[in-house]
Design a protein around this motif. Structure first.
Motif, PDB file in Angstrom:
ATOM      1  N   GLY A 322       0.155  44.863 130.564  1.00  0.00           N
ATOM      2  CA  GLY A 322       0.063  45.559 131.965  1.00  0.00           C
ATOM      3  C   GLY A 322      -1.231  45.742 132.452  1.00  0.00           C
ATOM      4  O   GLY A 322      -2.113  45.059 131.650  1.00  0.00           O
ATOM      5  N   ALA A 323      -1.553  46.411 133.351  1.00  0.00           N
ATOM      6  CA  ALA A 323      -3.048  46.538 133.999  1.00  0.00           C
ATOM      7  C   ALA A 323      -3.256  45.304 134.761  1.00  0.00           C
ATOM      8  O   ALA A 323      -2.530  44.395 134.825  1.00  0.00           O
ATOM      9  CB  ALA A 323      -4.007  47.313 133.229  1.00  0.00           C
ATOM     10  N   PHE A 324      -4.623  45.262 134.823  1.00  0.00           N
ATOM     11  CA  PHE A 324      -4.969  43.735 135.143  1.00  0.00           C
ATOM     12  C   PHE A 324      -6.512  43.635 134.390  1.00  0.00           C
ATOM     13  O   PHE A 324      -7.461  43.097 135.037  1.00  0.00           O
ATOM     14  CB  PHE A 324      -5.425  43.591 136.728  1.00  0.00           C
ATOM     15  N   TYR A 325      -6.348  43.802 133.014  1.00  0.00           N
ATOM     16  CA  TYR A 325      -7.734  43.580 132.251  1.00  0.00           C
ATOM     17  C   TYR A 325      -7.201  42.735 130.902  1.00  0.00           C
ATOM     18  O   TYR A 325      -6.268  42.790 130.309  1.00  0.00           O
ATOM     19  CB  TYR A 325      -8.187  44.903 131.487  1.00  0.00           C
ATOM     20  N   ALA A 326      -8.143  41.685 130.490  1.00  0.00           N
ATOM     21  CA  ALA A 326      -7.978  41.140 129.440  1.00  0.00           C
ATOM     22  C   ALA A 326      -9.078  41.480 128.532  1.00  0.00           C
ATOM     23  O   ALA A 326     -10.413  42.080 128.958  1.00  0.00           O
ATOM     24  CB  ALA A 326      -8.138  39.553 129.515  1.00  0.00           C
ATOM     25  N   PHE A 327      -9.095  41.599 127.020  1.00  0.00           N
ATOM     26  CA  PHE A 327     -10.175  42.394 126.318  1.00  0.00           C
ATOM     27  C   PHE A 327     -10.276  41.379 125.178  1.00  0.00           C
ATOM     28  O   PHE A 327      -9.863  41.672 123.869  1.00  0.00           O
ATOM     29  CB  PHE A 327      -9.476  43.837 125.943  1.00  0.00           C
ATOM     30  N   PRO A 328     -11.087  40.188 125.352  1.00  0.00           N
ATOM     31  CA  PRO A 328     -10.924  39.152 124.414  1.00  0.00           C
ATOM     32  C   PRO A 328     -11.997  39.487 123.213  1.00  0.00           C
ATOM     33  O   PRO A 328     -12.792  40.418 123.351  1.00  0.00           O
ATOM     34  CB  PRO A 328     -11.581  37.944 125.155  1.00  0.00           C
ATOM     35  N   ASP A 329     -11.533  38.789 122.214  1.00  0.00           N
ATOM     36  CA  ASP A 329     -12.485  39.121 120.946  1.00  0.00           C
ATOM     37  C   ASP A 329     -13.729  38.223 120.939  1.00  0.00           C
ATOM     38  O   ASP A 329     -13.417  37.153 120.779  1.00  0.00           O
ATOM     39  CB  ASP A 329     -11.869  38.757 119.713  1.00  0.00           C
ATOM     40  N   ILE A 330     -14.917  38.683 120.986  1.00  0.00           N
ATOM     41  CA  ILE A 330     -16.090  37.884 121.324  1.00  0.00           C
ATOM     42  C   ILE A 330     -17.035  37.564 120.022  1.00  0.00           C
ATOM     43  O   ILE A 330     -18.014  36.839 119.816  1.00  0.00           O
ATOM     44  CB  ILE A 330     -16.955  38.341 122.122  1.00  0.00           C
ATOM     45  N   THR A 331     -16.239  38.124 118.779  1.00  0.00           N
ATOM     46  CA  THR A 331     -17.087  37.921 117.281  1.00  0.00           C
ATOM     47  C   THR A 331     -17.368  36.519 116.980  1.00  0.00           C
ATOM     48  O   THR A 331     -18.321  36.287 116.300  1.00  0.00           O
ATOM     49  CB  THR A 331     -16.146  38.757 116.383  1.00  0.00           C
ATOM     50  N   PRO A 332     -16.598  35.445 117.509  1.00  0.00           N
ATOM     51  CA  PRO A 332     -16.901  34.080 117.080  1.00  0.00           C
ATOM     52  C   PRO A 332     -18.237  33.701 117.531  1.00  0.00           C
ATOM     53  O   PRO A 332     -18.967  32.803 117.060  1.00  0.00           O
ATOM     54  CB  PRO A 332     -15.594  33.444 117.669  1.00  0.00           C
ATOM     55  N   THR A 333     -18.807  34.456 118.734  1.00  0.00           N
ATOM     56  CA  THR A 333     -20.098  34.013 119.044  1.00  0.00           C
ATOM     57  C   THR A 333     -21.193  34.519 118.233  1.00  0.00           C
ATOM     58  O   THR A 333     -22.202  34.153 118.550  1.00  0.00           O
ATOM     59  CB  THR A 333     -20.403  34.609 120.756  1.00  0.00           C
ATOM     60  N   GLY A 334     -20.958  35.659 117.382  1.00  0.00           N
ATOM     61  CA  GLY A 334     -22.034  36.191 116.461  1.00  0.00           C
ATOM     62  C   GLY A 334     -22.961  37.167 117.100  1.00  0.00           C
ATOM     63  O   GLY A 334     -23.754  37.577 116.664  1.00  0.00           O
ATOM     64  N   LEU A 335     -22.443  37.487 118.486  1.00  0.00           N
ATOM     65  CA  LEU A 335     -22.919  38.552 119.421  1.00  0.00           C
ATOM     66  C   LEU A 335     -22.250  39.842 119.501  1.00  0.00           C
ATOM     67  O   LEU A 335     -21.053  39.794 119.321  1.00  0.00           O
ATOM     68  CB  LEU A 335     -23.478  38.099 120.828  1.00  0.00           C
ATOM     69  N   SER A 336     -23.038  40.924 119.688  1.00  0.00           N
ATOM     70  CA  SER A 336     -22.549  42.295 119.723  1.00  0.00           C
ATOM     71  C   SER A 336     -21.589  42.127 121.405  1.00  0.00           C
ATOM     72  O   SER A 336     -22.174  41.340 122.001  1.00  0.00           O
ATOM     73  CB  SER A 336     -23.365  43.125 119.908  1.00  0.00           C
ATOM     74  N   SER A 337     -21.004  43.299 121.439  1.00  0.00           N
ATOM     75  CA  SER A 337     -20.403  43.119 122.774  1.00  0.00           C
ATOM     76  C   SER A 337     -21.611  43.302 124.144  1.00  0.00           C
ATOM     77  O   SER A 337     -21.772  42.831 125.053  1.00  0.00           O
ATOM     78  CB  SER A 337     -19.432  44.320 123.102  1.00  0.00           C
ATOM     79  N   GLU A 338     -22.511  44.272 123.667  1.00  0.00           N
ATOM     80  CA  GLU A 338     -23.833  44.264 124.610  1.00  0.00           C
ATOM     81  C   GLU A 338     -24.652  42.945 124.855  1.00  0.00           C
ATOM     82  O   GLU A 338     -24.824  42.704 125.830  1.00  0.00           O
ATOM     83  CB  GLU A 338     -24.867  45.299 124.097  1.00  0.00           C
ATOM     84  N   GLU A 339     -24.772  42.327 123.697  1.00  0.00           N
ATOM     85  CA  GLU A 339     -25.547  41.198 123.709  1.00  0.00           C
ATOM     86  C   GLU A 339     -24.599  40.176 124.640  1.00  0.00           C
ATOM     87  O   GLU A 339     -25.485  39.363 125.449  1.00  0.00           O
ATOM     88  CB  GLU A 339     -25.946  40.635 122.341  1.00  0.00           C
ATOM     89  N   PHE A 340     -23.504  39.886 124.362  1.00  0.00           N
ATOM     90  CA  PHE A 340     -22.536  39.072 124.867  1.00  0.00           C
ATOM     91  C   PHE A 340     -22.698  39.198 126.456  1.00  0.00           C
ATOM     92  O   PHE A 340     -23.126  38.486 127.349  1.00  0.00           O
ATOM     93  CB  PHE A 340     -20.962  39.228 124.264  1.00  0.00           C
ATOM     94  N   ALA A 341     -22.491  40.363 126.813  1.00  0.00           N
ATOM     95  CA  ALA A 341     -22.581  40.623 128.094  1.00  0.00           C
ATOM     96  C   ALA A 341     -23.885  40.421 128.926  1.00  0.00           C
ATOM     97  O   ALA A 341     -23.744  40.113 130.171  1.00  0.00           O
ATOM     98  CB  ALA A 341     -21.896  42.145 128.402  1.00  0.00           C
ATOM     99  N   GLU A 342     -24.809  40.906 128.385  1.00  0.00           N
ATOM    100  CA  GLU A 342     -25.780  40.916 128.983  1.00  0.00           C
ATOM    101  C   GLU A 342     -26.431  39.547 129.100  1.00  0.00           C
ATOM    102  O   GLU A 342     -27.008  39.130 130.115  1.00  0.00           O
ATOM    103  CB  GLU A 342     -27.126  41.689 128.292  1.00  0.00           C
ATOM    104  N   ALA A 343     -26.342  38.591 128.101  1.00  0.00           N
ATOM    105  CA  ALA A 343     -26.763  37.304 128.235  1.00  0.00           C
ATOM    106  C   ALA A 343     -25.713  36.370 128.893  1.00  0.00           C
ATOM    107  O   ALA A 343     -26.285  35.532 129.472  1.00  0.00           O
ATOM    108  CB  ALA A 343     -26.597  36.726 126.591  1.00  0.00           C
ATOM    109  N   LEU A 344     -24.606  36.731 129.077  1.00  0.00           N
ATOM    110  CA  LEU A 344     -23.555  35.907 130.034  1.00  0.00           C
ATOM    111  C   LEU A 344     -24.236  36.268 131.285  1.00  0.00           C
ATOM    112  O   LEU A 344     -24.131  35.404 132.099  1.00  0.00           O
ATOM    113  CB  LEU A 344     -22.281  36.518 129.725  1.00  0.00           C
ATOM    114  N   LEU A 345     -24.369  37.569 131.522  1.00  0.00           N
ATOM    115  CA  LEU A 345     -24.883  37.850 132.968  1.00  0.00           C
ATOM    116  C   LEU A 345     -26.079  37.153 133.518  1.00  0.00           C
ATOM    117  O   LEU A 345     -26.276  36.322 134.542  1.00  0.00           O
ATOM    118  CB  LEU A 345     -24.926  39.352 133.218  1.00  0.00           C
ATOM    119  N   ARG A 346     -26.965  37.123 132.482  1.00  0.00           N
ATOM    120  CA  ARG A 346     -28.405  36.463 132.881  1.00  0.00           C
ATOM    121  C   ARG A 346     -28.301  34.794 132.861  1.00  0.00           C
ATOM    122  O   ARG A 346     -28.899  34.362 133.668  1.00  0.00           O
ATOM    123  CB  ARG A 346     -29.370  37.053 131.992  1.00  0.00           C
ATOM    124  N   GLU A 347     -27.530  34.312 131.873  1.00  0.00           N
ATOM    125  CA  GLU A 347     -27.581  33.020 131.764  1.00  0.00           C
ATOM    126  C   GLU A 347     -26.545  32.287 132.767  1.00  0.00           C
ATOM    127  O   GLU A 347     -26.841  31.334 133.133  1.00  0.00           O
ATOM    128  CB  GLU A 347     -27.325  32.552 130.337  1.00  0.00           C
TER     129      GLU A 347
END
Length: 401
Positions: A322-347
């Motif tokens: 339900g709702a309209f969100y996906a909440f994927p597991d990003i641990t395979p990248t080795g990044l924390s959730s903050e690191e992942f979101a910030e790096a994805l935004l900048r790169e």
């Protein structure tokens, strides 16, 4: 006098020590950049259907520019009562048991302030919407979070609830379909939780703003369960199902004594929701079902494509119901959730919300809203695939939407 006064010492300590919303922080970063695809904010990409906007315009043309009753237009409350009866079989007195609010956010705040005494505990499944714990704190209460995880489909179990109850427990705050995970709880799950709530005399505040955006089975309204209507404060509104986020119209359905207490606070603060927005909401309830269903079908289609895309790029993803969100597991990248979101935004210029913005249980995840166009979603997923591939994650297929 020289220099500026430091006002921080004058602030309420609760507010002073409260961190800003993790969602808004990324929203502000996005505002400073160009070419960003933002999947961070939980807002439909659809414009409010024309017939609803037209009802507002008509109201203005007719000169409806005054206050309404503190509780809201009686005609709207009667329509809400009919809708709840027809949809869930729960009956409310439109005059005594319904209150129209400025969005669900105000309804939540009123409920907390009307019910909590200092030190009372509020039980909240986590990850949870960013406003819940701060609302509890601002009302003098104590938020007690109950971790859920992808392994149990982000659902609250009766056992978990039981383990977190103390003599100070007063409220259980639920939100299913859930923001940020998209989890839903079926009738059997909720019956077990309701049994614990009754046994410990808990008030249940049930935020059901995403009830119409349920893709798996039928939504179960907490108040419809045996013995629960008297102890449930039901929150709902028009923002998500009718693409009316900016109109700020919500409502509370509850026991008449609760509504009377909430109305006292409401009349000293908001007074009433804007009359034109209330008239638009009335039109949505009376004639908006067809347009709502078309939007829900679109969200469901996007949900499948997004989850498939995330899994193909090597990010495990829970199937949101339900709702309209996906909440994927990003641990395979080795990044924390903050690191992942910030790096994805900048790169790659894709904006998501780090999972830890929704509490420690959200670490290792990011929230992605799929209430965006297919073109934007497709491009965002292609950029994400490129991003995770650079971190050594095996991408199985190129996203094609």
């Amino acid at each position: 006098m020289t220099g500026k006064r430091d006002w921080s010492e004058k602030l309420n300590p609760v507010v002073r020590h409260m961190p800003p919303s993790g969602i808004r922080r990324f929203f502000d970063l996005v505002a400073e950049m160009k070419g960003v695809i933002s999947l961070g904010v939980g807002e439909p990409d659809f414009i409010t259907p024309w017939h609803i906007r037209e009802a507002c315009i008509y109201a203005l043309e007719k000169g409806y520019t005054m206050y309404t009753s503190n509780q809201g237009l009686l005609e709207l409350r009667e329509a809400i009562a009919r809708d709840l009866d027809l949809t869930y079989g729960v009956t409310y007195d439109a005059r005594r048991e319904l209150l129209v609010t400025v969005g669900v956010s105000e309804g939540l705040d009123l409920a907390m302030r009307a019910l909590l005494a200092p030190g009372d505990e509020v039980l909240i499944p986590e990850p949870s919407y960013v406003s819940y714990a701060p609302c509890v704190l601002m009302a003098g209460g104590v938020p007690v979070t109950m971790p859920t995880s992808m392994q149990n489909s982000f659902r609250l179990t009766a056992d978990t609830l039981e383990k977190h109850i103390t003599p100070r427990s007063k409220i259980l705050l639920l939100c299913y379909p859930n923001n940020p995970t998209g989890a839903v709880m079926g009738r059997r799950d909720l019956l077990e939780v309701a049994e614990v709530a009754r046994a410990h005399d808990l008030i249940v505040i049930s935020d059901e703003i995403y009830d119409r955006l349920t893709y798996v089975g039928q939504h179960t309204c907490m108040a419809s369960l045996p013995g629960m209507q008297e102890r449930t404060v039901l929150l709902n509104g028009f923002s998500k199902a009718y693409a009316m986020t900016g109109w700020r119209v919500g409502y509370v359905a509850a026991n008449a004594d609760f509504i009377a207490a909430m109305t006292k606070i409401h009349q000293y603060t908001m007074l009433c929701a804007p009359i034109t927005a209330q008239m638009a909401a009335l039109e949505a309830l009376q004639n908006g079902r067809e347009s709502m269903q078309k939007m829900v079908q679109q969200y469901s289609r996007r949900r499948h494509l997004v989850v498939q895309g995330l899994r193909e790029m090597g990010l495990p993803c829970f199937e949101p119901g339900g709702a309209f969100y996906a909440f994927p597991d990003i641990t395979p990248t080795g990044l924390s959730s903050e690191e992942f979101a910030e790096a994805l935004l900048r790169e790659e210029k894709v904006a998501l919300v780090p999972g830890n913005a929704f509490g420690p249980s959200g670490e290792g995840h990011v929230r992605l809203s799929y209430a965006s166009s297919l073109d934007d979603l497709g491009e965002a997923l292609r950029r994400m695939a490129r991003f995770v591939k650079k971190r050594g994650v095996q991408v199985r297929a190129v996203v094609n939407m």
